[in-house]
Structures are given as C-alpha cells and as structure tokens.
Design an enzyme around this catalytic site. Structure first.
Site, PDB file in Angstrom:
ATOM      1  N   HIS A   1       0.819  -1.204   0.000  1.00 23.02           N
ATOM      2  CA  HIS A   1       0.000   0.000   0.000  1.00 23.02           C
ATOM      3  C   HIS A   1       0.858   1.260   0.000  1.00 23.02           C
ATOM      4  O   HIS A   1       0.348   2.372   0.093  1.00 23.02           O
ATOM      5  CB  HIS A   1      -0.931  -0.012   1.220  1.00 23.02           C
ATOM      6  CG  HIS A   1      -2.071   0.946   1.117  1.00 23.02           C
ATOM      7  ND1 HIS A   1      -2.128   2.119   1.837  1.00 23.02           N
ATOM      8  CD2 HIS A   1      -3.202   0.906   0.369  1.00 23.02           C
ATOM      9  CE1 HIS A   1      -3.245   2.756   1.539  1.00 23.02           C
ATOM     10  NE2 HIS A   1      -3.915   2.061   0.647  1.00 23.02           N
TER      11      HIS A   1
ATOM     12  N   LYS B   1       3.268   4.451  -0.976  1.00 28.75           N
ATOM     13  CA  LYS B   1       3.383   5.449  -2.040  1.00 28.75           C
ATOM     14  C   LYS B   1       4.633   6.282  -1.728  1.00 28.75           C
ATOM     15  O   LYS B   1       4.550   7.419  -1.237  1.00 28.75           O
ATOM     16  CB  LYS B   1       2.157   6.360  -2.089  1.00 28.75           C
ATOM     17  CG  LYS B   1       0.811   5.620  -2.207  1.00 28.75           C
ATOM     18  CD  LYS B   1       0.153   5.547  -0.859  1.00 28.75           C
ATOM     19  CE  LYS B   1      -1.289   5.088  -0.914  1.00 28.75           C
ATOM     20  NZ  LYS B   1      -1.549   3.847  -1.566  1.00 28.75           N
TER      21      LYS B   1
ATOM     22  N   ASP C   1      18.714   8.922  -5.704  1.00 26.13           N
ATOM     23  CA  ASP C   1      20.104   9.288  -5.411  1.00 26.13           C
ATOM     24  C   ASP C   1      20.343   9.472  -3.917  1.00 26.13           C
ATOM     25  O   ASP C   1      20.846  10.516  -3.464  1.00 26.13           O
ATOM     26  CB  ASP C   1      20.495  10.562  -6.175  1.00 26.13           C
ATOM     27  CG  ASP C   1      20.587  10.325  -7.679  1.00 26.13           C
ATOM     28  OD1 ASP C   1      20.606   9.148  -8.094  1.00 26.13           O
ATOM     29  OD2 ASP C   1      20.630  11.315  -8.429  1.00 26.13           O
TER      30      ASP C   1
END
Length: 409
Positions: A314, A316, A321
């Site tokens: 779930h 996000k 870098d």
C-alpha cells in the site's frame, strides 16, 4: 484562562521520522494524541475500528473527553458513516466528525463523486504532523479479504517544522468548506457564508505558511482540484529528470501517464538504475490488471519491476540518489495512477536529506530482495492470452472513465 501550548519546532531544519506500518505509526500517533493539550486535526480515507484501529479511536475519544478539540474528517467512499457503536461513542465523547462528499442515491455513477479525500493527515496542537499512506486500518486485517498472514507494506512520517502549520491550515480550510456545504444543503445560508469566510481566512494563512516554508529541507506537497492540480506529479517528474544514479519507487496502484512513463524510460536509458516495487497480490480487478499494459515499455527500457508478494503493498514512496547531496525522498498518500494524480485530494511530504533517504532505500531494498519477485521480461511477454485480454479490458475501462471526467492522462 489561556490554554497551555507545546513549544513549536524552531530553526530552519525540519525533523522527520520515517514510520513503517501501523506497528510503528499507531504507537507514535497515540502517544501524541494522549499528550495533546488543545487540538487534534485528523483526515483519513479509511477509518476501520477492527484490531489496532480501535486503539486510535479510543485515543481520539480520550482527548475529546479532556477538552481537546478533535476534528475527524472521513471520506464518503473509503469510510462513509462510522459503524455503530463507534459513531455514537465518538459523538458522545465530543469528537466532531464530518464525511467528505458522502455518496447520494446514485453513488459512484456520478463522475463528480470520483473526487475523493485520499489524504492521511494528522496534526496535534499545531506542533506535530503525521502524513503518509497508512489508513486507520490494522495491518493484519483487510475489510474485503479478512485476516492477513503478513502485515500490509506501507509508510508514514512524523514531522516537525514549518510544514506542520501549512498542513494545519489546509485541513482547517477543508473542514470549514465541508461545514459550508452541509449548511447550504440544510438551507442555513448565513452559517454557510460564515463558514466560507473562515475557509478564506484559513487559505490566506496557508499561503503565508507555504511562503515561509520555501527553501526548507522538507516540504508538504498537496494535490487538489483547484490550485494544486499537478504539484505531486511535477515533483516526481523534476526529481526523476535530475536523477543520476538510482530511482526506487514503491507504489500500490501504478498506472503512470505518458509523462511519467517517458521520464522513467529516459532515466533508464541514460544509465540510471530504475527499480519499481509494485503490487504483486491480487486485490482489485482494476488495480491489478490496468497496470500491466504499461510494463512492457518499461521493461524494454531496462527498468526493473519487482512485485511484492507476502501481503498487500500500500506504499506510495520514492527515493532518488540517496547517497548524494541531491538525495530526494517522498512519503505520502498519492499513487501514480489517474485517480490520485487527476481527481483525489492527496498529500506527500518531500524530504531532501541523505540519512532519511538512505533509511527508506534500505527498507525498500530489503523488501525487494526478501519479499518480492523480479518480473522477467520474457515471462511477461509470454503471459497467457486470457491475462493479456483482462489487462487490456481494465486499461480500456480506465481510459474510458477518464474520458467521461474530461481528463487526459
């Protein structure tokens, strides 16, 4: 008598703590709620009182009973009305509850109802912000699939600094707008005008807070359907375009539009290692099948796709870098799909700090190495015709739905 207040964070640097899953988030969240002196603002898509979710509900009620102002905003699809007896208990304790865009008789048949409150935000006493992708939902429980054998994979942050005030004012603005809509529906026009004036004042304060936050090491990036329609997507595009060594993205509902796809392909072609950690377990038809038609282009460009298998992914989040001075990371509620990027209210925190980015990268790499399976380009190309047909049907439905809303993606 003036209510006591806790000291706000000072200095130009934010303090950001990464939290993985409800097992790290809920204890930190409840501790802040139990220490609240004046105010708790809470927004979430899902509020489920099963298991550990009940602990959050109890903390909100404890705060309200001792006189803390508690505002709880819930999405009309993700939650709707709280089930009994929790709703009655919360109201009796003094928790103020509002539902964002409740569904009418036609439900989701009206495209205007597809615009949802998908943010997961909590501000306590104007001092501490929690933001991420984690709903009030026990990591070992799913409303549609029941008990889970492994925890849901998700992240949030605990933040202090000037972005907290920005979040608070944004949430206050939405709260009074919802009040105004309710008053208009009940024909209480004078109250509605007063609520809209309060929303305007909150919007002005939010702009001032946003201007103070410029140049900070962390920022709150919002997506709505008025002033901030593309801020989260643009933040991703800029960060990917600047990447020199590595891009890692973990996203639950991954159906990137043309700009994001091209950005990832160009990054991979210029030698950047691009790794995606995506949902590998079937949850919903659209979420599972609509994503797969875009995999071919990415795989052909050298993008690595890992599918998370033990439970539902779930998250996000993204890291770019992490070992350089340009380290960039984001944690929030926004998926890289049309609903999040074109229709829903979303909130992400962007952090430019190497130790934070390295911590998140370490957790994502561990998940890819030990809990994921890398998608083989050859096996993807040779998947059964029935599966490819379902993928195309889901992708076509999604495009048709966007056409109905007047959006291009």
């Amino acid at each position: 008598m003036v209510a006591p207040t806790r000291a706000h964070a000072t200095g130009r640097d934010h303090q950001i703590q990464l939290l993985q899953g409800t097992q790290e988030l809920f204890p930190a969240l409840i501790a802040e709620m139990d220490a609240a002196l004046s105010d708790i603002q809470f927004e979430t898509y899902i509020f489920d009182c099963t298991g550990a979710g009940a602990d959050v509900a109890e903390a909100l009620m404890r705060a309200a009973r001792r006189g803390v102002r508690v505002h709880l905003a819930l999405d009309g699809v993700g939650t709707g009305r709280l089930p009994e007896p929790w709703r009655t208990r919360m109201v009796q304790a003094g928790v103020h509850v509002q539902v964002y865009s409740p569904l009418g008789p036609l439900g989701l048949l009206l495209p205007m109802r597809w615009r949802r409150l998908h943010r997961k935000l909590c501000v306590v006493d104007g001092c501490v912000l929690f933001c991420g992708g984690i709903n009030v939902l026990d990591d070992f429980h799913d409303p549609n699939h029941g008990a889970l054998t492994a925890p849901r994979f998700d992240f949030a942050v605990r933040a202090e600094g000037s972005l907290v005030q920005q979040a608070s004012e944004t949430m206050e603005q939405l709260w009074w707008r919802m009040r105004a809509v309710r008053d208009v529906r009940q024909r209480r026009l004078s109250l509605a005008l007063a609520d809209l004036r309060a929303a305007s004042a909150a919007r002005l304060a939010a702009r001032r807070a946003e201007s103070r936050a410029r140049g900070m090491r962390a920022e709150l990036v919002l997506r709505d359907n008025v002033r901030n329609r593309a801020r989260i997507e643009r933040a991703y595009l800029r960060a990917i375009a600047r990447a020199r060594h590595e891009v890692i993205i973990a996203n639950a509902y991954f159906v990137p539009g043309g700009k994001l796809r091209r950005a990832l392909v160009l990054a991979a072609r210029r030698g950047v290692r691009v790794q995606l950690l995506l949902q590998g377990r079937y949850e919903y038809f659209m979420q599972y099948h609509a994503a797969r038609p875009v995999y071919g282009t990415l795989l052909a460009a050298g993008v690595e796709i890992h599918e998370y298998a033990p439970s539902f992914l779930h998250a996000k989040v993204a890291v770019i870098d992490a070992d350089s001075r340009r380290a960039w990371a984001t944690v929030g509620s926004s998926n890289l799909d049309p609903l999040s990027l074109l229709l829903a209210r979303e909130a992400n925190v962007i952090v430019r700090d190497a130790p934070f980015a390295q911590d998140l990268r370490k957790r994502l790499r561990h998940a890819m190495a030990h809990e994921g399976r890398q998608l083989d380009p050859q096996r993807y190309a040779e998947r059964p015709w029935r599966e490819r047909a379902l993928d195309r049907i889901a992708f076509g439905i999604m495009r048709a739905a966007l056409w109905v809303t007047g959006n291009r993606y």
